[in-house]
Design a protein around this motif. Structure first.
Motif, PDB file in Angstrom:
ATOM      1  N   GLU A  21       0.832  -1.212   0.000  1.00 56.62           N
ATOM      2  CA  GLU A  21       0.000   0.000   0.000  1.00 56.62           C
ATOM      3  C   GLU A  21       0.866   1.262   0.000  1.00 56.62           C
ATOM      4  OE1 GLU A  21      -3.325   2.207  -0.372  1.00 56.62           O
ATOM      5  OE2 GLU A  21      -3.179   0.031  -0.522  1.00 56.62           O
ATOM      6  N   GLN A  22       1.941   1.250   0.788  1.00 60.81           N
ATOM      7  CA  GLN A  22       2.842   2.399   0.823  1.00 60.81           C
ATOM      8  C   GLN A  22       3.505   2.602  -0.542  1.00 60.81           C
ATOM      9  OE1 GLN A  22       2.715   4.594   2.846  1.00 60.81           O
ATOM     10  NE2 GLN A  22       2.429   3.881   4.902  1.00 60.81           N
ATOM     11  N   LEU A  23       3.822   1.506  -1.220  1.00 59.25           N
ATOM     12  CA  LEU A  23       4.412   1.621  -2.558  1.00 59.25           C
ATOM     13  C   LEU A  23       3.411   2.223  -3.544  1.00 59.25           C
ATOM     14  CD1 LEU A  23       6.517  -1.628  -2.785  1.00 59.25           C
ATOM     15  CD2 LEU A  23       7.367   0.713  -3.030  1.00 59.25           C
ATOM     16  N   ARG A  24       2.135   1.865  -3.402  1.00 62.61           N
ATOM     17  CA  ARG A  24       1.117   2.486  -4.273  1.00 62.61           C
ATOM     18  C   ARG A  24       1.038   3.986  -3.979  1.00 62.61           C
ATOM     19  NH1 ARG A  24      -0.966  -2.687  -4.219  1.00 62.61           N
ATOM     20  NH2 ARG A  24      -1.889  -2.588  -2.154  1.00 62.61           N
ATOM     21  N   GLN A  84       4.175   9.924  -9.596  1.00 60.97           N
ATOM     22  CA  GLN A  84       3.401  10.357 -10.764  1.00 60.97           C
ATOM     23  C   GLN A  84       3.085  11.848 -10.683  1.00 60.97           C
ATOM     24  OE1 GLN A  84      -0.593   8.710 -11.405  1.00 60.97           O
ATOM     25  NE2 GLN A  84       0.075   8.269 -13.505  1.00 60.97           N
ATOM     26  N   HIS A  85       2.794  12.333  -9.482  1.00 61.34           N
ATOM     27  CA  HIS A  85       2.547  13.772  -9.311  1.00 61.34           C
ATOM     28  C   HIS A  85       3.760  14.580  -9.788  1.00 61.34           C
ATOM     29  CE1 HIS A  85       1.393  17.572  -7.446  1.00 61.34           C
ATOM     30  NE2 HIS A  85       2.615  17.620  -6.953  1.00 61.34           N
ATOM     31  N   TYR A  86       4.955  14.149  -9.378  1.00 60.12           N
ATOM     32  CA  TYR A  86       6.161  14.869  -9.776  1.00 60.12           C
ATOM     33  C   TYR A  86       6.474  14.661 -11.260  1.00 60.12           C
ATOM     34  CZ  TYR A  86       7.031  16.537  -5.135  1.00 60.12           C
ATOM     35  OH  TYR A  86       6.913  17.208  -3.944  1.00 60.12           O
ATOM     36  N   GLN A  87       6.083  13.525 -11.813  1.00 61.06           N
ATOM     37  CA  GLN A  87       6.246  13.314 -13.247  1.00 61.06           C
ATOM     38  C   GLN A  87       5.410  14.344 -14.007  1.00 61.06           C
ATOM     39  OE1 GLN A  87       4.560   9.655 -14.662  1.00 61.06           O
ATOM     40  NE2 GLN A  87       4.658  10.309 -16.790  1.00 61.06           N
ATOM     41  N   TYR A  88       4.143  14.498 -13.613  1.00 52.37           N
ATOM     42  CA  TYR A  88       3.271  15.479 -14.262  1.00 52.37           C
ATOM     43  C   TYR A  88       3.804  16.888 -14.049  1.00 52.37           C
ATOM     44  CZ  TYR A  88      -0.192  11.710 -14.717  1.00 52.37           C
ATOM     45  OH  TYR A  88      -0.855  10.561 -15.032  1.00 52.37           O
ATOM     46  N   ALA A  94       7.413   0.974  -9.123  1.00 49.48           N
ATOM     47  CA  ALA A  94       6.782   0.944  -7.793  1.00 49.48           C
ATOM     48  C   ALA A  94       5.460   0.197  -7.860  1.00 49.48           C
ATOM     49  CB  ALA A  94       6.582   2.370  -7.272  1.00 49.48           C
ATOM     50  N   GLN A  95       4.686   0.419  -8.932  1.00 46.69           N
ATOM     51  CA  GLN A  95       3.424  -0.301  -9.082  1.00 46.69           C
ATOM     52  C   GLN A  95       3.657  -1.798  -9.266  1.00 46.69           C
ATOM     53  OE1 GLN A  95       1.381   1.859 -12.272  1.00 46.69           O
ATOM     54  NE2 GLN A  95      -0.093   2.548 -10.746  1.00 46.69           N
ATOM     55  N   GLN A  96       4.676  -2.160 -10.040  1.00 46.20           N
ATOM     56  CA  GLN A  96       4.981  -3.577 -10.260  1.00 46.20           C
ATOM     57  C   GLN A  96       5.387  -4.260  -8.954  1.00 46.20           C
ATOM     58  OE1 GLN A  96       7.953  -3.644 -13.330  1.00 46.20           O
ATOM     59  NE2 GLN A  96       6.497  -3.129 -14.948  1.00 46.20           N
ATOM     60  N   ILE A  97       6.194  -3.583  -8.161  1.00 45.13           N
ATOM     61  CA  ILE A  97       6.620  -4.161  -6.881  1.00 45.13           C
ATOM     62  C   ILE A  97       5.416  -4.323  -5.960  1.00 45.13           C
ATOM     63  CG2 ILE A  97       8.018  -3.790  -4.814  1.00 45.13           C
ATOM     64  CD1 ILE A  97      10.022  -2.289  -6.681  1.00 45.13           C
ATOM     65  N   ALA A  98       4.538  -3.322  -5.918  1.00 40.25           N
ATOM     66  CA  ALA A  98       3.338  -3.416  -5.079  1.00 40.25           C
ATOM     67  C   ALA A  98       2.477  -4.601  -5.510  1.00 40.25           C
ATOM     68  CB  ALA A  98       2.536  -2.121  -5.144  1.00 40.25           C
ATOM     69  N   GLN A  99       2.325  -4.784  -6.807  1.00 42.75           N
ATOM     70  CA  GLN A  99       1.536  -5.923  -7.307  1.00 42.75           C
ATOM     71  C   GLN A  99       2.197  -7.249  -6.943  1.00 42.75           C
ATOM     72  OE1 GLN A  99       1.246  -4.945 -11.457  1.00 42.75           O
ATOM     73  NE2 GLN A  99      -0.448  -3.515 -11.144  1.00 42.75           N
ATOM     74  N   ALA A 100       3.519  -7.308  -7.044  1.00 44.62           N
ATOM     75  CA  ALA A 100       4.238  -8.537  -6.674  1.00 44.62           C
ATOM     76  C   ALA A 100       4.043  -8.836  -5.192  1.00 44.62           C
ATOM     77  CB  ALA A 100       5.721  -8.402  -7.013  1.00 44.62           C
ATOM     78  N   LEU A 101       4.109  -7.810  -4.350  1.00 44.49           N
ATOM     79  CA  LEU A 101       3.898  -8.018  -2.914  1.00 44.49           C
ATOM     80  C   LEU A 101       2.465  -8.479  -2.632  1.00 44.49           C
ATOM     81  CD1 LEU A 101       5.877  -5.029  -1.381  1.00 44.49           C
ATOM     82  CD2 LEU A 101       6.512  -7.448  -1.395  1.00 44.49           C
ATOM     83  N   ASP A 102       1.503  -7.945  -3.372  1.00 44.23           N
ATOM     84  CA  ASP A 102       0.118  -8.397  -3.216  1.00 44.23           C
ATOM     85  C   ASP A 102      -0.006  -9.890  -3.520  1.00 44.23           C
ATOM     86  OD1 ASP A 102      -0.922  -5.906  -2.498  1.00 44.23           O
ATOM     87  OD2 ASP A 102      -1.431  -5.370  -4.569  1.00 44.23           O
TER      88      ASP A 102
END
Length: 179
Positions: free
Chosen positions: A94-97, A104-108, A130-138
């Motif tokens: 969740e923290q990674l999400r 993403q905010h800073y990317q924009y 970061a999203q990929q790691i969060a999904q892997a942890l899930d």
């Protein structure tokens, strides 16, 4: 703060994830003229945090940020029950999400402020990773809810050498590539 974000997200759809919900504020037509031309909006989590801070007198932007990942690191060392281990991994996901949202905010922001293109590209890559790691942890977190039942024999030095040799021979995954 998380309860407030969940309650706000539930206004859109019961059970909606706060990270997926945005809010928008505007003035009604009967409001004084100075309010009517203004509008504001953004992620529900940001507004929940601001409301929580305002209602309970919590730290503002000028004060140091909380270190929730430090607390999770400590919990990692003290978690003994399988459910606790799973909960720690789920919270890290969740923290990674949340981190992905910040990135993403800073990317924009980098795109809006016309930073060099590679800055926004690197931030986009970091966001995706970061999203990929969060999904892997899930996916793996539930495995820690119970003890493994296969191959409970102690590992020998030969087993360790074999696994590290195999790992060293495999090419790096796209998520670990260096720029």
């Amino acid at each position: 703060m998380h309860d407030l974000a969940r309650a706000l997200a539930d206004q859109l759809h019961p059970g909606a994830a706060p990270r997926d919900v945005t809010v928008s504020f505007g003035a009604r037509r009967q409001a004084p003229v100075e309010y009517r031309s203004r509008g504001r909006g953004g992620p529900v989590t940001v507004y929940a945090q601001a409301l929580h801070a305002a209602l309970y007198g919590l730290p503002t932007h000028d004060e140091s940020l909380p270190t929730a990942l430090d607390a999770l690191l400590q919990a990692t060392h003290t978690a003994t029950a399988p459910e606790q281990k799973t909960a720690v991994l789920q919270q890290v996901a969740e923290q990674l999400r949340n981190a992905a949202e910040i990135i993403q905010h800073y990317q924009y922001r980098a795109q809006w402020d016309r930073f060099p293109a590679d800055v926004a590209e690197q931030l986009a890559d970091a966001h995706d990773q970061a999203q990929q790691i969060a999904q892997a942890l899930d996916r793996v977190a539930p495995a820690f809810s119970h003890q493994p039942t296969t191959d409970t024999r102690p590992r020998t030095q030969a087993d360790h050498t074999r696994s590290t040799t195999t790992a060293a021979a495999s090419p790096p995954s796209p998520a670990t590539r260096q720029r």
